[in-house]
Write a protein that holds these residues in place. Sequence first.
Motif, mmCIF file in Angstrom:
data_model
loop_
_atom_site.group_PDB
_atom_site.id
_atom_site.type_symbol
_atom_site.label_atom_id
_atom_site.label_comp_id
_atom_site.label_asym_id
_atom_site.label_seq_id
_atom_site.Cartn_x
_atom_site.Cartn_y
_atom_site.Cartn_z
ATOM 1 N N ILE A 21 -14.894 -11.032 81.087
ATOM 2 C CA ILE A 21 -14.552 -9.627 81.302
ATOM 3 C C ILE A 21 -13.744 -9.475 82.582
ATOM 4 O O ILE A 21 -12.701 -8.808 82.616
ATOM 5 N N GLY A 22 -14.211 -10.123 83.641
ATOM 6 C CA GLY A 22 -13.523 -10.010 84.924
ATOM 7 C C GLY A 22 -12.135 -10.620 84.912
ATOM 8 O O GLY A 22 -11.225 -10.125 85.585
ATOM 9 N N ALA A 23 -11.953 -11.712 84.145
ATOM 10 C CA ALA A 23 -10.625 -12.327 84.062
ATOM 11 C C ALA A 23 -9.605 -11.338 83.522
ATOM 12 O O ALA A 23 -8.453 -11.300 83.968
ATOM 13 N N ALA A 24 -10.029 -10.524 82.554
ATOM 14 C CA ALA A 24 -9.119 -9.525 81.984
ATOM 15 C C ALA A 24 -8.985 -8.306 82.887
ATOM 16 O O ALA A 24 -7.873 -7.874 83.194
ATOM 17 N N GLY A 44 -14.609 -14.315 87.388
ATOM 18 C CA GLY A 44 -14.064 -13.023 86.989
ATOM 19 C C GLY A 44 -13.736 -12.135 88.173
ATOM 20 O O GLY A 44 -13.597 -10.920 88.018
ATOM 21 N N ASP A 45 -13.556 -12.750 89.363
ATOM 22 C CA ASP A 45 -13.308 -11.964 90.592
ATOM 23 C C ASP A 45 -14.262 -10.781 90.678
ATOM 24 O O ASP A 45 -13.885 -9.661 91.072
ATOM 25 N N LEU A 59 -17.645 -8.517 91.757
ATOM 26 C CA LEU A 59 -18.545 -8.169 92.850
ATOM 27 C C LEU A 59 -19.831 -7.724 92.164
ATOM 28 O O LEU A 59 -19.891 -6.619 91.608
ATOM 29 N N PRO A 60 -20.860 -8.580 92.123
ATOM 30 C CA PRO A 60 -22.038 -8.283 91.308
ATOM 31 C C PRO A 60 -22.651 -6.913 91.547
ATOM 32 O O PRO A 60 -23.007 -6.211 90.592
ATOM 33 N N GLU A 61 -22.758 -6.495 92.803
ATOM 34 C CA GLU A 61 -23.412 -5.215 93.074
ATOM 35 C C GLU A 61 -22.617 -4.037 92.518
ATOM 36 O O GLU A 61 -23.164 -2.964 92.279
ATOM 37 N N ARG A 62 -21.339 -4.239 92.280
ATOM 38 C CA ARG A 62 -20.502 -3.207 91.662
ATOM 39 C C ARG A 62 -20.450 -3.371 90.141
ATOM 40 O O ARG A 62 -20.627 -2.403 89.395
ATOM 41 N N ASP A 63 -20.217 -4.619 89.707
ATOM 42 C CA ASP A 63 -19.892 -4.839 88.296
ATOM 43 C C ASP A 63 -21.110 -4.941 87.379
ATOM 44 O O ASP A 63 -21.069 -4.444 86.245
ATOM 45 N N PHE A 64 -22.180 -5.581 87.818
ATOM 46 C CA PHE A 64 -23.336 -5.739 86.930
ATOM 47 C C PHE A 64 -23.943 -4.396 86.519
ATOM 48 O O PHE A 64 -24.169 -4.162 85.321
ATOM 49 N N PRO A 65 -24.221 -3.487 87.445
ATOM 50 C CA PRO A 65 -24.772 -2.194 87.015
ATOM 51 C C PRO A 65 -23.800 -1.399 86.148
ATOM 52 O O PRO A 65 -24.207 -0.752 85.181
ATOM 53 N N ASN A 115 -10.518 -7.522 86.162
ATOM 54 C CA ASN A 115 -10.357 -7.637 87.609
ATOM 55 C C ASN A 115 -9.141 -8.477 87.983
ATOM 56 O O ASN A 115 -8.323 -8.076 88.811
ATOM 57 N N THR A 116 -9.024 -9.668 87.401
ATOM 58 C CA THR A 116 -7.935 -10.577 87.770
ATOM 59 C C THR A 116 -6.638 -10.205 87.071
ATOM 60 O O THR A 116 -5.593 -10.052 87.707
ATOM 61 N N GLY A 117 -6.686 -10.059 85.753
ATOM 62 C CA GLY A 117 -5.484 -9.720 84.998
ATOM 63 C C GLY A 117 -5.083 -8.268 85.101
ATOM 64 O O GLY A 117 -3.944 -7.914 84.785
ATOM 65 N N GLN A 118 -6.005 -7.418 85.540
ATOM 66 C CA GLN A 118 -5.757 -5.986 85.708
ATOM 67 C C GLN A 118 -5.177 -5.362 84.437
ATOM 68 O O GLN A 118 -4.227 -4.572 84.472
ATOM 69 N N VAL A 119 -5.764 -5.725 83.302
ATOM 70 C CA VAL A 119 -5.357 -5.135 82.026
ATOM 71 C C VAL A 119 -5.591 -3.632 82.080
ATOM 72 O O VAL A 119 -6.628 -3.153 82.566
#
Length: 361
Positions: free
Chosen positions: A167-170, A306-307, A309-315, A172-176
């Motif tokens: 998910i992050g590759a698309a 996936g670049d 930040l767990p505290e932001r992305d997991f919740p 966060n990193t790829g900024q789809v």
Amino acid sequence: MTEARAVVSTGKGKPVEVTTIHVPDPGPGEAVIRVQACGVCHTDLHYREGGISDDYPFLLGHEVAGVVDSVGDGVHDLEPGDFVVLNWRAVCGSCRACKRGRPQYCFATHNASQPMTLADGTPLSPALGIGGFAERTLVHSGQCTKVDPAARPAVAGLLGCGVMAGIGAAVNTGQVGPGDSVAVIGCGGVGDGAIAGAAMAGARRIIAVDRDPEKLAWAREFGATHTVNASESDTVEAIRELTGGHGADVVVDAVGVPATYEQAFYARDLAGTAVLVGVPDPSMRLELPLLDVFARGGALKSSWYGDCLPERDFPMLTELHLQGRLPLEKFVSEEISLDDVEAAFAKMGRGEVLRSVVTFP
């Protein structure tokens, strides 16, 4: 100290063993987690095969959801009973990346200080600093991210590694973004995570590439609008044909070998983005004409975890799942016991599952 049943790898290529380990009481900054679920990831198999290091014995498992059992001194943001997903990049807050406001790239991530051990006192090397194929595990408190306990542990724990990496590759990193065209090469757990992320971000065309027809069928369940069987078609030409002759705005390589990276490089549009999230073998080398790197423009990116930040992305991703907007449950092919991990590795090698998940009573 607590005793726990756990899955341990004792040597390269040897079948894993289910044995009793000793888990220390948490020290300063640490937490003991009662594991409720842990996904079986390719990285665990890499550990067993000696592909990460030779620091045997390994305590395998790292895609963990569970409940905080106890915490050590100085831990103020967790308490027993909290439902958490574990991550393997607890940020330090003080390195040069963190100080620049980019903690997702923290260069000094850390884990628990105390070792877990076999019953005879032999220290264990926990996979990715977690060691989740165990009834309990010891981690640094910074590896624990609280999420909504309404999520099933077998589903939530997958955010701890492979699904988050995709998910992050698309996103966060790829900024789809809305309207983009996206191609994903390799439709295992990470690749399907990238497809799900691209769909969630509003991509208008999502092309899944794989050699396995069953994996291509799975990819459609996560949002792929088109599929390419790489054993039957030229990947680059097929992606260009599906994008008006131009190539995709973002191409994610979820395999990580020179051939697929070269496909990702040439299958993107001019000024497009190629994202490498598949992990290469250390021996692999890549050769590209430097003029093509210059002339095609755009961005060539590598995606670490996936670049995220767990505290932001997991919740956030847990909430999107609970709202029905992110089908995390589709990644769970089967729920198994600790005794079934070796068989799960074999199923994974044969491409029969996206994720086997160890669950605990």
